[in-house]
Design an enzyme around this catalytic site. Structure first.
Site, PDB file in Angstrom:
ATOM      1  N   ASP A   1      13.103 -30.294  26.714  1.00 20.92           N
ATOM      2  CA  ASP A   1      14.559 -30.382  26.663  1.00 20.92           C
ATOM      3  C   ASP A   1      15.079 -29.046  27.181  1.00 20.92           C
ATOM      4  OD1 ASP A   1      17.161 -31.002  26.223  1.00 20.92           O
ATOM      5  OD2 ASP A   1      17.020 -31.256  24.051  1.00 20.92           O
TER       6      ASP A   1
ATOM      7  N   ARG B   1      24.997 -27.493  26.471  1.00 22.95           N
ATOM      8  CA  ARG B   1      25.584 -26.751  25.347  1.00 22.95           C
ATOM      9  C   ARG B   1      26.376 -25.510  25.744  1.00 22.95           C
ATOM     10  NH1 ARG B   1      20.952 -29.117  24.035  1.00 22.95           N
ATOM     11  NH2 ARG B   1      20.934 -30.338  22.115  1.00 22.95           N
TER      12      ARG B   1
ATOM     13  N   HIS C   1      27.857 -31.487  25.653  1.00 30.32           N
ATOM     14  CA  HIS C   1      28.319 -32.557  26.538  1.00 30.32           C
ATOM     15  C   HIS C   1      29.828 -32.844  26.432  1.00 30.32           C
ATOM     16  CE1 HIS C   1      24.244 -33.053  27.647  1.00 30.32           C
ATOM     17  NE2 HIS C   1      23.867 -34.002  26.808  1.00 30.32           N
TER      18      HIS C   1
ATOM     19  N   GLU D   1      18.921 -34.526  34.528  1.00 33.54           N
ATOM     20  CA  GLU D   1      20.349 -34.242  34.663  1.00 33.54           C
ATOM     21  C   GLU D   1      20.557 -33.044  35.589  1.00 33.54           C
ATOM     22  OE1 GLU D   1      21.839 -34.184  30.378  1.00 33.54           O
ATOM     23  OE2 GLU D   1      19.705 -34.502  30.197  1.00 33.54           O
TER      24      GLU D   1
ATOM     25  N   HIS E   1      23.802 -39.013  32.696  1.00 32.95           N
ATOM     26  CA  HIS E   1      22.817 -38.996  31.620  1.00 32.95           C
ATOM     27  C   HIS E   1      21.983 -40.278  31.559  1.00 32.95           C
ATOM     28  CE1 HIS E   1      21.141 -37.626  27.824  1.00 32.95           C
ATOM     29  NE2 HIS E   1      21.909 -36.547  27.851  1.00 32.95           N
TER      30      HIS E   1
HETATM   31  C1  BGC Z   1      20.254 -32.565  25.778  1.00 30.59           C
HETATM   32  C2  BGC Z   1      19.534 -32.936  24.506  1.00 30.59           C
HETATM   33  C3  BGC Z   1      20.366 -33.946  23.776  1.00 30.59           C
HETATM   34  C4  BGC Z   1      20.608 -35.124  24.662  1.00 30.59           C
HETATM   35  C5  BGC Z   1      21.583 -36.082  24.037  1.00 30.59           C
HETATM   36  C6  BGC Z   1      20.391 -33.791  26.604  1.00 30.59           C
HETATM   37  O1  BGC Z   1      21.074 -33.502  27.778  1.00 30.59           O
HETATM   38  O2  BGC Z   1      19.607 -31.546  26.481  1.00 30.59           O
HETATM   39  O3  BGC Z   1      19.313 -31.804  23.707  1.00 30.59           O
HETATM   40  O4  BGC Z   1      19.780 -34.341  22.586  1.00 30.59           O
HETATM   41  O5  BGC Z   1      21.153 -34.733  25.872  1.00 30.59           O
HETATM   42  O6  BGC Z   1      21.060 -37.249  23.728  1.00 30.59           O
END
Ligand code: BGC
Length: 357
Positions: free
Chosen positions: A259, A91, A116, A324, A189
């Site tokens: 997360d 973010r 992202h 990640e 991802h």
């Molecule tokens: C984020 C999550 C997000 C997900 C997307 C992750 O990299 O940290 O908050 O919901 O990606 O599916």
């Protein structure tokens, strides 16, 4: 006798059709295999790993990466399954940042923030693929993100190279150059499930990280690097994911589970082991190595079961987790974080290896 000079047929990397996009362009799927029998499938749509087989304790290979069987399913709805993430992983607060005299506004695709890379990040574009056969087959993916694309400055030329190695590891090399100052934070991802299915809470995780980044309610780091010692964020010793995931902790509440971004104790930029994860039942175990300073460990808390592929596969709550490797979220707005700035004349490089033991 001289050896036959006929060109060797491609054997360790095979191309097949993966479906058609709304504009008529075709997506391809590349299947990479090594001599042990490990098989990794990658599509040029979003550069996504769509499946990946790994051996259990008896040497039995099964798929350990969540994904779909056609590009149409990815377009219909994917929570970034296996995809390349960019131009900025995770973010950016308010989707806004300033470089020099210019302020840039990105699409807000995650509440008040940009996530992202925006609405159409690198996970939703077609990459140009160049396969290379060999004992360690390679797929090189290239993409030019235009100046202004998704609000980011600078024409960014990106290459991501997947190499399936002899030792049952997948190496991912990232490279990028720009013609204008910009910010870059690339990652992958993949949602792993080393059991091959079911909830991921019995997996056992180790992260060589003595700090993590607490976040606000909208998951933006507060700026603090908090010690993990004595908290449910302590994975410095092998710990079952399920043990702390339901804790009453405010940070767990904000993430609806894990997360968060963990900061490695070793801040060097050489390729170093940074974590391990195993599924005790199947005996599958994976090691992570990276040149990056941090890792986002996401335990699939936003998976609701609505993700379904045509092949009938569906992916309910917490049936995959992501590791990640990356720089910290929101670095463009947080001067105390390691810089994610890329200037013309410089080359962004990053390497991550996921190795099965
Ligand atoms: C984020 C999550 C997000 C997900 C997307 C992750 O990299 O940290 O908050 O919901 O990606 O599916």
């Amino acid at each position: 006798m001289t050896a036959c000079s006929k060109e060797k047929p491609v054997t360790n990397i095979v191309k097949s059709d993966f479906g058609v996009l709304a504009d008529g362009s075709k997506a391809d799927l590349y299947t990479l295999t090594n001599a042990n029998g490990m098989e990794v499938k990658v599509t040029n749509y979003g550069g996504a790993i769509t499946s990946w087989t790994a051996p259990d304790k008896d040497g039995k290979y099964a798929n350990i990466a969540l994904g779909y069987e056609t590009v149409e399913d990815y377009v219909a709805g994917s929570p970034y399954f296996g995809a390349i993430i960019g131009r900025y992983g995770n973010r950016i607060a308010g989707g806004k940042f300033t470089l020099g005299d210019s302020t840039y506004q990105l699409p807000l695709n995650d509440g008040p923030n940009s996530l992202h890379g925006g609405e159409k990040g690198f996970d939703k574009v077609l990459w140009t693929a160049t396969p290379a056969d060999g004992e360690e087959p390679q797929l090189k993916l290239s993409y030019l993100a235009k100046d202004g694309e998704q609000g980011y400055p600078g024409n960014l030329q990106v290459t991501v190279t997947y190499t399936l190695q002899k030792d049952n590891s997948l190496k991912i090399d990232y490279e990028a150059t720009t013609d204008k100052e910009t910010v870059v934070n690339l990652t992958n991802h993949t949602y792993f499930n080393l059991a091959g299915g079911g909830a991921i809470t019995d997996h056992v995780l180790t992260l060589d990280a003595d700090r993590f980044l607490p976040v606000s309610e909208t998951l933006i780091p507060t700026g603090e690097r908090r010690a993990v010692a004595g908290t449910v964020f302590d994975f410095t010793r092998a710990t079952r994911i399920g043990d702390g995931i339901g804790a009453g902790d405010e940070q767990i509440r904000f993430g609806k589970g894990y997360d968060h971004c963990w900061v490695f104790t070793d801040s060097s930029t050489t390729l170093k082991p940074v974590g391990r994860v195993s599924d005790p039942k199947s005996g599958r175990e994976m090691e992570v190595l990276t040149t990056e300073p941090a890792i986002q460990f996401y335990s699939g808390n936003f998976m609701t079961g609505e993700y379904k592929g045509k092949g009938g596969r569906s992916y309910p709550y917490r049936t995959g987790f992501c590791l990640e490797t990356q720089h910290y979220p929101d670095s463009p707005n947080q001067p105390s974080f390691p810089s994610t700035l890329l200037k013309p004349g410089e080359t962004y490089t990053s390497t991550t290896v996921y190795r099965f033991l």
